[in-house]
Design an enzyme around this catalytic site. Structure first.
Site, PDB file in Angstrom:
ATOM      1  N   HIS A  66       8.717   4.369   4.263  1.00 50.70           N
ATOM      2  CA  HIS A  66       7.166   4.973   4.092  1.00 50.70           C
ATOM      3  C   HIS A  66       6.504   4.130   5.295  1.00 50.70           C
ATOM      4  O   HIS A  66       6.962   3.154   6.192  1.00 50.70           O
ATOM      5  CB  HIS A  66       6.378   3.954   3.004  1.00 50.70           C
ATOM      6  N   SER A 120      20.558   2.147   4.956  1.00 52.16           N
ATOM      7  CA  SER A 120      20.800   1.551   6.196  1.00 52.16           C
ATOM      8  C   SER A 120      20.050   0.684   6.612  1.00 52.16           C
ATOM      9  O   SER A 120      19.572  -0.351   5.777  1.00 52.16           O
ATOM     10  CB  SER A 120      21.112   2.611   7.395  1.00 52.16           C
ATOM     11  N   ASP A 132      11.822  -0.842   0.358  1.00 50.62           N
ATOM     12  CA  ASP A 132      12.596  -1.997  -0.411  1.00 50.62           C
ATOM     13  C   ASP A 132      13.855  -2.177   0.370  1.00 50.62           C
ATOM     14  O   ASP A 132      14.556  -1.596   0.766  1.00 50.62           O
ATOM     15  CB  ASP A 132      13.059  -1.301  -1.942  1.00 50.62           C
TER      16      ASP A 132
END
Length: 287
Positions: A147, A253, A90
């Protein structure tokens, strides 16, 4: 406060010391104070706790546990098309495009070296010459587990020491070579469409960078580049399926992906400044 002053203060601030302190506080169990900070953070950054596996702020004993919270099963469906590479996190698309003359675009008017980003490894950088890159910025409100965008086998991990500038858009537009000067963990994978790099870039207040196979890679920080090689055959191979967790930030980050030439085409939905959701189409394998 002016933008120039904000940037100037970053050069003067003892960023490593500040980050170590933030990491210790974020991992401390402070009871009601931890809960109060978590509730403030949720309100301040409009964090959607409805999709968290445990939506109760009081259930998290440390701020870090809250920050790397798991999502409910099914909250991020993974695109099942084998030809689709899915978003690893995300985030927000900062920049993407071709790696031209070994350079990546950091922001308008700023480019930096792929070789420097990869810890100075000339042979490794050559694998991505003429390929594609994408830079994804994770904001405080985002889900902070990273991921796999595709099925892959881990070949190499490189820890590159460096600075800890903030990586927000303002800094990216004003600090030269930002991503090649900040501390980072470079993960190199072999895929059916060629080599792929997934790079986790540190920043101010990022208390640690972790991977699922090595756990905490940093801290502690070190003065030299470190490299780990992994077997590409046999029982000790480290293999991932698309959508599997591979790492996380405490606190968040930037993720940078590098792809080999003529291996992928970015999805038509890709546009600088647009939000991404882990598991949705990122790119398509060129066959």
């Amino acid at each position: 406060m002016s933008d120039n002053l904000k940037i100037g203060l970053q050069y003067l601030t003892p960023k490593h010391a500040l980050t170590r302190l933030a990491g210790k506080l974020a991992s401390a169990k402070m009871g009601w104070l931890t809960t109060a900070v978590i509730k403030w953070f949720i309100k301040q950054y409009n964090v959607n706790m409805d999709e968290a596996k445990n939506p109760d702020p009081e259930a998290y004993s440390t701020f870090n546990n809250f920050f790397v919270r798991e999502l409910e099963d099914g909250a991020r469906p993974i695109n099942e098309d084998d030809s689709v590479i899915s978003h690893p996190a995300d985030a927000c698309v900062s920049q993407f495009g071709p790696i031209m003359d070994g350079k990546l675009v950091q922001a308008k008017g700023h480019v930096y070296s792929a070789q420097e980003l990869l810890g100075g490894d000339e042979a490794l950088a050559a694998e991505f010459m003429g390929g594609e890159f994408a830079t994804l910025y994770l904001s405080p409100s985002d889900y902070h587990r990273v991921h796999m965008p595709c099925d892959a086998t881990l070949r190499k991990m490189i820890y590159v020491p460096g600075d800890l500038f903030s990586v927000n858009p303002l800094t990216a537009e004003n600090v030269p070579n930002l991503f090649a000067r900040n501390e980072r963990v470079v993960c190199i994978f072999d895929t059916e469409f060629g080599p792929m790099a997934q790079i986790l870039v540190g920043a101010t207040i990022v208390g640690s960078i972790e991977t699922t196979w090595a756990e905490t890679v940093t801290p502690p920080t070190g003065p030299a580049v470190k490299t780990w090689h992994y077997p590409l055959s046999g029982d000790d191979m480290i293999c991932f399926k698309k959508g599997e967790e591979m790492g996380r930030f405490k606190l968040g980050s930037t993720v940078i992906n590098l792809f080999a030439p003529n291996s992928i085409k970015f999805d038509d939905s890709m546009e600088n400044g647009t939000p991404t959701r882990m598991g949705t189409p990122f790119a398509h394998i060129v066959k």
